[in-house]
Scaffold this motif. Structure first.
Motif, PDB file in Angstrom:
ATOM      1  N   ASP A  26      94.878  38.776  10.179  1.00  0.00           N
ATOM      2  CA  ASP A  26      94.944  38.996  11.626  1.00  0.00           C
ATOM      3  C   ASP A  26      95.075  37.614  12.256  1.00  0.00           C
ATOM      4  N   HIS A  28      95.106  36.567  15.197  1.00  0.00           N
ATOM      5  CA  HIS A  28      94.169  36.248  16.280  1.00  0.00           C
ATOM      6  C   HIS A  28      92.846  35.717  15.720  1.00  0.00           C
ATOM      7  N   LYS A  29      92.479  36.173  14.542  1.00  0.00           N
ATOM      8  CA  LYS A  29      91.224  35.696  13.931  1.00  0.00           C
ATOM      9  C   LYS A  29      91.358  34.286  13.355  1.00  0.00           C
ATOM     10  N   GLU A  31      92.831  31.820  15.021  1.00  0.00           N
ATOM     11  CA  GLU A  31      92.980  30.868  16.121  1.00  0.00           C
ATOM     12  C   GLU A  31      91.885  29.810  16.176  1.00  0.00           C
ATOM     13  N   LYS A  32      90.634  30.189  15.955  1.00  0.00           N
ATOM     14  CA  LYS A  32      89.554  29.198  16.072  1.00  0.00           C
ATOM     15  C   LYS A  32      89.531  28.215  14.902  1.00  0.00           C
ATOM     16  N   GLU A  34      92.580  27.080  13.551  1.00  0.00           N
ATOM     17  CA  GLU A  34      93.919  26.517  13.475  1.00  0.00           C
ATOM     18  C   GLU A  34      93.934  24.997  13.607  1.00  0.00           C
ATOM     19  N   GLN A  39      99.528  25.505  13.204  1.00  0.00           N
ATOM     20  CA  GLN A  39     100.221  26.017  14.386  1.00  0.00           C
ATOM     21  C   GLN A  39     101.721  25.757  14.299  1.00  0.00           C
TER      22      GLN A  39
END
Length: 124
Positions: A26, A28-29, A31-32, A34, A39
């Protein structure tokens, strides 16, 4: 040369996309966690997948030299996977340094280019 410049690049990018999908990641999971490099890599994956699949099919399937390049990529991935599995830092360092030597001054050029990309990401 085109088989490396286009074929290898797009093959590896599609492999990253397929690996993320197979693992059920996922995004979105992530993102923290990255990093800027992650990216950039994921942005390249997204950029490729937002375009016409037919273009990339032609690049990968119509160039008669691409299969040889893909075979070399598979061998490189297998070698690196074996090195990682062995958990031997010396073997990893040898692999890393051999490739660093081959790329030579392009390593520094790549560092400067990606530093500029990262700076632009941070300052937007």
């Amino acid at each position: 040369v085109v088989a490396v410049v286009q074929g290898l690049t797009h093959f590896v990018t599609l492999c990253v996309a397929d690996t993320v999908r197979r693992l059920g990641v996922d995004l979105h999971k992530t993102e923290k966690f990255e990093s800027p490099v992650y990216q950039i890599e994921l942005s390249l994956v997204g950029r490729l997948l937002s375009q016409d699949a037919g273009l990339y099919a032609d690049i990968l399937q119509m160039n008669p030299y691409v299969p040889e390049v893909i075979d070399a990529c598979r061998r490189s991935a297998a070698d690196l996977a074996d090195i990682v599995a062995q958990q031997d830092p010396a073997l990893f360092r040898t692999f890393f340094e051999k490739n660093s030597r081959h790329l030579g001054p392009y390593c520094d050029e790549g560092q400067k280019m990606t530093d500029a990309l990262i700076d632009s990401m941070v300052n937007r």
